[in-house]
Design a protein around this motif. Structure first.
Motif, PDB file in Angstrom:
ATOM      1  N   TYR A  54      35.134  47.752  35.091  1.00  0.00           N
ATOM      2  CA  TYR A  54      35.022  47.031  36.354  1.00  0.00           C
ATOM      3  C   TYR A  54      33.933  47.657  37.220  1.00  0.00           C
ATOM      4  N   SER A 114      40.909  48.077  40.501  1.00  0.00           N
ATOM      5  CA  SER A 114      41.002  47.420  39.203  1.00  0.00           C
ATOM      6  C   SER A 114      42.180  47.961  38.391  1.00  0.00           C
ATOM      7  N   ALA A 161      38.410  43.323  32.713  1.00  0.00           N
ATOM      8  CA  ALA A 161      37.807  43.684  33.999  1.00  0.00           C
ATOM      9  C   ALA A 161      37.203  42.476  34.702  1.00  0.00           C
TER      10      ALA A 161
END
Length: 201
Positions: free
Chosen positions: A46, A66, A129
């Motif tokens: 991410y 995340s 992600a």
């Protein structure tokens, strides 16, 4: 002086190394329970998917944002891949101790399935992600994207293996930045894939 400018490539490289070190430490820390390694991997991606496009925000905050959001699907996918790896690895070990034709066939099948699992995992966690979906749907998307982009995903897997292999067998300090730096290198590959399917940032 230009040497002391923050835009100097030397200082930018040092700054990036510091970021990769922090990301790697966060990944190691959040992977300690083992079952959370998948969520930690998606959190690293991410951050690095944004870093590769100069869109990164506050690194630690973005990582944990995340990690929290993808904790459940990341854990389920991570445990699934881990279980498959353990079962296939044990099967390979058992087959190596046999000398029959059936054992040879099972060995070949297990090696192929293990390679497929490694490729699918390489694609799945960056995908996690980028996408908010169920673990089952993410797995199917990961498989489909891997099969459609086999060479790029294989390249990403090689990058991951290479960084950890160098750290383990050649120069151990590489392990201090391996997770973050490998994810950053692979972020350019995955961003290119995601752009093709409307999954870009």
């Amino acid at each position: 002086m230009k040497f002391f400018s923050l835009e100097n490539p030397v200082w930018k490289f040092i700054g990036n190394l510091a970021d990769f070190f922090i990301l790697s430490c966060l990944w190691y820390l959040c992977s300690l329970p083992v079952v959370t390694a998948g969520a930690a991997a998606s959190a690293v991606y991410y951050v690095t998917l944004k870093m590769s496009r100069d869109q990164e925000g506050e690194l630690v905050r973005s990582f944990f944002k995340s990690f929290r959001q993808n904790l459940k699907p990341g854990c389920l996918l991570g445990v699934g891949y881990l279980a498959a790896t353990v079962v296939l690895g044990l099967d390979i070990v058992i087959c190596l101790q046999q000398s029959s034709v059936l054992a040879g066939a099972m060995f070949f099948t297990s090696v192929v399935l293990l390679a497929c699992a490694a490729l699918f995992a390489t694609m799945t966690f960056p995908l996690l992600a980028r996408c908010d979906n169920t673990p089952g749907a993410l797995f199917k998307m990961g498989v489909a994207l891997t099969l459609r982009n086999l060479l790029p995903v294989l390249s990403a897997l090689v990058v991951n293996v290479a960084f950890f292999a160098v750290g383990i067998f050649v120069f151990w300090p590489v392990l201090l930045v391996a997770p973050g730096l490998a994810a950053y290198c692979n972020a350019f590959i995955f961003n290119r894939i995601f752009d093709k399917y409307g999954l870009s940032l």
